[in-house]
Structures are given as C-alpha cells and as structure tokens.
Design an enzyme around this catalytic site. Structure first.
Site, short mmCIF file in Angstrom:
data_model
loop_
_atom_site.label_atom_id
_atom_site.label_comp_id
_atom_site.label_asym_id
_atom_site.label_seq_id
_atom_site.Cartn_x
_atom_site.Cartn_y
_atom_site.Cartn_z
N GLY A 164 0.81 -1.21 0.00
CA GLY A 164 0.00 0.00 0.00
C GLY A 164 0.84 1.26 0.00
O GLY A 164 0.38 2.32 0.41
N LYS A 201 12.82 -2.05 -10.92
CA LYS A 201 12.81 -0.95 -11.89
C LYS A 201 11.60 -0.08 -11.54
O LYS A 201 10.52 -0.60 -11.26
CB LYS A 201 12.64 -1.55 -13.29
CG LYS A 201 12.52 -0.51 -14.39
CD LYS A 201 13.87 -0.21 -14.98
CE LYS A 201 13.78 0.91 -16.01
NZ LYS A 201 15.13 1.50 -16.25
N ILE A 203 8.63 1.93 -12.51
CA ILE A 203 7.77 2.12 -13.67
C ILE A 203 7.24 3.55 -13.63
O ILE A 203 6.60 3.95 -12.66
CB ILE A 203 6.58 1.12 -13.66
CG1 ILE A 203 7.07 -0.33 -13.49
CG2 ILE A 203 5.71 1.28 -14.90
CD1 ILE A 203 7.85 -0.90 -14.64
N HIS A 208 -2.82 1.84 -12.05
CA HIS A 208 -3.00 0.77 -11.07
C HIS A 208 -4.22 -0.04 -11.49
O HIS A 208 -5.33 0.50 -11.52
CB HIS A 208 -3.19 1.38 -9.67
CG HIS A 208 -3.61 0.40 -8.62
ND1 HIS A 208 -2.90 0.20 -7.46
CD2 HIS A 208 -4.68 -0.42 -8.54
CE1 HIS A 208 -3.51 -0.72 -6.73
NE2 HIS A 208 -4.60 -1.10 -7.35
N LYS A 237 -7.10 5.70 -2.41
CA LYS A 237 -7.89 5.71 -3.64
C LYS A 237 -9.06 6.67 -3.49
O LYS A 237 -9.66 6.78 -2.42
CB LYS A 237 -8.41 4.29 -3.92
CG LYS A 237 -7.27 3.32 -4.24
CD LYS A 237 -7.73 1.88 -4.21
CE LYS A 237 -6.50 0.98 -4.43
NZ LYS A 237 -6.79 -0.42 -4.11
N ARG A 292 -7.77 -9.71 1.37
CA ARG A 292 -9.00 -9.30 2.06
C ARG A 292 -10.04 -8.88 1.03
O ARG A 292 -9.73 -8.75 -0.16
CB ARG A 292 -8.69 -8.09 2.94
CG ARG A 292 -8.19 -6.92 2.10
CD ARG A 292 -8.04 -5.61 2.86
NE ARG A 292 -7.74 -4.51 1.96
CZ ARG A 292 -6.54 -4.18 1.52
NH1 ARG A 292 -5.49 -4.86 1.90
NH2 ARG A 292 -6.39 -3.16 0.67
C1 MV4 Z 1 5.73 0.85 -7.99
C2 MV4 Z 1 5.66 2.03 -8.75
C3 MV4 Z 1 6.52 2.15 -9.81
N1 MV4 Z 1 7.40 1.15 -10.10
N2 MV4 Z 1 6.62 -0.11 -8.32
C4 MV4 Z 1 2.59 2.12 -4.63
C5 MV4 Z 1 1.69 1.26 -3.82
C6 MV4 Z 1 2.22 -0.10 -3.91
N3 MV4 Z 1 1.15 -1.04 -4.02
C7 MV4 Z 1 3.09 -0.11 -5.10
N4 MV4 Z 1 3.26 1.26 -5.52
C8 MV4 Z 1 4.04 1.58 -6.59
N5 MV4 Z 1 4.92 0.64 -6.95
C9 MV4 Z 1 7.43 0.06 -9.35
N6 MV4 Z 1 8.29 -0.89 -9.64
C10 MV4 Z 1 4.75 3.00 -8.39
C11 MV4 Z 1 3.92 2.79 -7.30
C12 MV4 Z 1 3.03 3.87 -6.98
C13 MV4 Z 1 1.66 3.72 -7.12
C14 MV4 Z 1 1.10 2.51 -7.50
C15 MV4 Z 1 -0.24 2.37 -7.64
C16 MV4 Z 1 -1.06 3.46 -7.38
C17 MV4 Z 1 -0.54 4.66 -6.99
C18 MV4 Z 1 0.82 4.80 -6.85
C19 MV4 Z 1 1.34 6.02 -6.46
C20 MV4 Z 1 2.69 6.16 -6.33
C21 MV4 Z 1 3.53 5.08 -6.58
#
Ligand code: MV4
Length: 447
Positions: A164, A201, A203, A208, A237, A292
C-alpha cells in the site's frame, strides 16, 4: 452454513456484512468500541459486544477482546472486513485454535502473500509478469547499487513487509540510492519490525489495475475481472472503476488469467485482489496481493452481478464456488467515488464532528454504501471515509454523468468532504480521455 457470525469491524463495511448475513439467514453480532456505542448501523445487528475504548489498538485491533466477544456471543465464524485485523495471519490462526472459522484465507496463505518478496517469487513460478528487479532480498547497499546499474535507473526500494505504498523510496542514481537505502531500511524496521528490502525498476507514470479473485476450499478459483484504481492521492484511492478503460480484450484476458495462475499457485481460498502496474505500453507487472475484501468491491459487484461478501461467507463455510468462468461477465461500467470527511482546502485534514444535514443521492444506477445519517457523529478516531457512491451505467460517459449528478445531489453539513475533488476529476478532460496515471492528482488537481 453458519448460524451466527461476529463482525470484527465498524462503519459501512460492518453494515455491508450484516446485510449479507441476513440475506443468507445468518445472525450478525457486531463488536464496537466505546466511541461507536449507539451508532445507527448497530441497530440492525442481532447483537452487539463492546470490546474496549475508542483507540483502535484497544478495541478493533485487540485480539483477546475480540476472541472473548466471539466466545461470549457463541458465533461460528468471524468476518474481519477490511483494515484492522483483516490481513493478520496471527489473528486468523487464533480464531482457528478457538474453533471459530476466520472468514478469509488460511493463515499460511495470508503469511505467504503478506511477504512481498515471497509473493513475487510465487508469481515468477506461476509465469506471471513481474517488474524487473532483485530475485529476493537485497542484503546491503553494495548489492543494491550493483542491481540498480544492471536494471537501470530509476529504481524503487520496497519493504518486503510493506504494501500500500508504505516504506518505498525511489532512486535516480548511485548517490540518491545511497540515501534511499538507509532511509527505506530504517523505515521498514520501525514500521514493520522487518527491515527486509527488495529493489525494482521504477515504472514511470503507471496505471494501477487489480484483478478480483474468488476461490473455494475445493480448488475452484475464478476471476471477477479487473478494477482500475489509478486515481489515488498519497496511496488513498479516490475513484475506482471497472472495466479498466484502456485495456483491450486480449490484454484483459491475459491479465485476469495471470492473476488466477498466481492464486492457484498459492493454494488460496476466499477473496483476493491481485495488483498490477500497467505501463504506457500496456504491459502489466504483478506487484502485490491483498488477502482481504476491499473497499472498492461494489464496483465489481455491479459489473458482474455477483455478491462478493456472500461468496466469502459461503466459501468459508465450505460451500463450493459453483459458477463457471464464462458465466461471469462484465456488463456496462461501474464507478465508485469515496466520500471522506476531509477538508481538501486544508491539506485533507480530518473533518470530524456531528453531521447536521445529510441528504443522499439516489435514482437509477446509483448505489450508496454508508453507515452515516443525519445527526450522526463522525469519530476522529477512525478512517475518514463516510460514504461510497457507486454508479452503474451502460457506458463510461453515462457512468461519469450519473456520478456527477449524484455527487451534486449529496448534501452533508457542516462536514468538509472530498466530493468537490471527485467532481473536479470527473470533469477533467484527461480523465474523460483516459490519459491519467497514478500522479494525476498531484499534477493536475493539487495535493
Ligand atoms: C511501484 C511504482 C513504480 N514502479 N513499483 C505504490 C503502492 C504499492 N502497491 C506499489 N506502488 C508503486 N509501486 C514500481 N516498480 C509506483 C507505485 C506507486 C503507485 C502505485 C499504484 C497506485 C498509486 C501509486 C502512487 C505512487 C507510486
């Protein structure tokens, strides 16, 4: 089937679970803290048990209190809802030892998937695409630097026990990785008592997308398609929708199949959400599993016509998921806006207190999940979400139009809410054109 269930949660999700119980002919006993005594949603329960003071650590997170309540109420099972103890394998284990069914996955599956490094390893084994990065834990900074140069900057450090968005650090070069490593390590040790880190890496500007899975104890597992939860602020969210508006049929099928493979690899039962990042080239990468039921489950319920809470209860009692994958269809578009008692003009500061005016929207295509009512008290102790507005329409354009008119009908005073922010997003041309990513709010709406 169970005769009586204890609901170890509060607010809208407690009410949602009471309703599912009653439709299944099950009695619902609900725990509450001293702060929630007398709350309206408790009126429809078949019994209530006070489990302690307002502070969640002394009530909704207090395992001995909750297990005692279950013993006193003589329930067959406990539904944890979301948050609080919902993803605590230790709690699920204690329920089992006390002869009470935990309505959720096995403690072993919860423990396995709660470890993000182990979950990623399982994903690789199931041939599910993962973000390029370390295969397992990175033990020290030297190893992090070596891997970062191999996969290429930018990289992201994550805590194995995190999730999260907590305990993550992005690095763009060797120097910033040096700082990121010690910060992430310290943070993970403090927050999760587990300093295990892994690297990926980073992204850039992803969406999402998550897949809803339901699996029974006889080895049947089905997907209920995906939700797009790209519109987030600081990992909270704000708007969720299904289907994901940028997926083609082939990618959707591959995504949902990949999520199913992972869940089958884990010998999983109950509800699960498999989270992915979708990059600009529409490639998807597994990131984590939530073990969950989630806040946004109604979006999936509206597009599939399936009651996910009832399935959770039926599966926990040993019933089979007697549906065929081809009978689960995504019809139309569903969208959810979370109404939080927060003041966007004051950095989203909580806006608790008595609600003197509360008029809900309704009409065609609108579902409201709330425990709130006029003259209710919004407690400063808990999550600020006071209502979910969920709409269902044939097309995305119509869903947006219905959501806008529903949010404009909503009256809540004197509470400040996230309604104006949701309306601003819904009216934004980039949202209409599906040109958003997870940084949309900070870049186009403002933090
Ligand atoms: C990432 C990412 C970019 N690259 N992993 C944030 C919550 C967690 N579930 C994983 N997250 C992220 N992982 C990689 N390799 C960017 C995020 C992220 C993000 C992901 C989903 C929704 C909102 C976000 C906001 C900031 C960063």
């Amino acid at each position: 089937m169970f005769s009586r269930i204890l609901i170890a949660n509060r607010g809208e999700i407690a009410l949602r679970i009471i309703r599912a119980c009653h439709e299944l002919g099950i009695e619902a006993i609900v725990v509450h803290s001293e702060a929630d005594r007398g709350a309206a949603y408790l009126e429809v329960a078949d019994g209530t048990v006070c489990i302690g003071p307002a502070a969640a650590a002394k009530s909704y997170l207090n395992i001995p209190s909750i297990v005692s309540a279950a013993e006193i109420a003589d329930v067959d099972a406990i539904h944890p809802g979301y948050g609080f103890l919902a993803e605590n394998p230790h709690f699920a284990e204690i329920c089992g030892e006390c002869g009470i069914t935990f309505i959720g996955p096995s403690p072993a599956a919860m423990r396995l998937l709660g470890d993000k490094v182990a979950a990623k390893e399982l994903a690789r084994k199931a041939k599910v695409p993962v973000v390029p990065g370390s295969e397992g834990e990175i033990k020290n900074e030297a190893e992090a630097v070596k891997l970062a140069n191999k996969i290429g900057y930018p990289v992201i450090l994550k805590a194995a026990a995190g999730g999260g968005g907590r305990g993550m650090r992005v690095a763009h070069n060797d120097i910033s990785l040096h700082n990121a490593f010690s910060q992430a390590k310290t943070e993970a040790e403090a927050a999760f008592k587990n300093g295990t880190l892994y690297i990926e890496k980073f992204i850039v500007e992803p969406r999402h997308v998550e897949v809803q899975i339901m699996a029974d104890q006889s080895g049947n597992a089905l997907h209920f398609f995906e939700r797009d939860c790209t519109i987030q602020r600081r990992h909270q969210k704000l708007i969720e929708e299904s289907p994901c508006p940028v997926l083609d049929e082939k990618t959707r099928e591959e995504l949902c199949r990949a999520a199913l493979r992972l869940i089958k690899e884990a010998d999983y039962y109950s509800a699960a959400t498999v989270e992915f990042l979708l990059d600009r080239d529409k490639r998807f990468y597994f990131i984590e599993v939530n073990t969950r039921i989630q806040v946004e489950h109604p979006v999936t319920e509206l597009v599939t016509g399936q009651d996910l809470i009832k399935w959770q209860i039926k599966i926990a009692s040993g019933q089979t998921l007697d549906l065929r994958q081809r009978d689960i269809r995504q019809t139309g578009v569903a969208m959810e806006c979370r109404v939080n008692a927060e003041d966007p003009a004051r950095g989203y500061a909580p806006s608790p207190g008595r609600v003197t005016k509360f008029i809900l929207p309704g009409g065609p295509g609108v579902r409201i999940d709330t425990h709130l009512h006029q003259d209710a008290m919004i407690s400063p102790y808990y999550d600020s979400m006071v209502s979910k507005v969920i709409v269902h329409q044939p097309t995305r354009e119509e869903a947006i139009a219905t959501m806008k008119r529903a949010l404009r009908e909503f009256r809540i005073e004197p509470t400040k809410t996230t309604i104006p922010v949701c309306l601003e997003i819904l009216s934004h041309n980039l949202f209409a054109k599906n040109q958003v990513d997870t940084s949309f709010i900070e870049r186009h709406i403002g933090l």
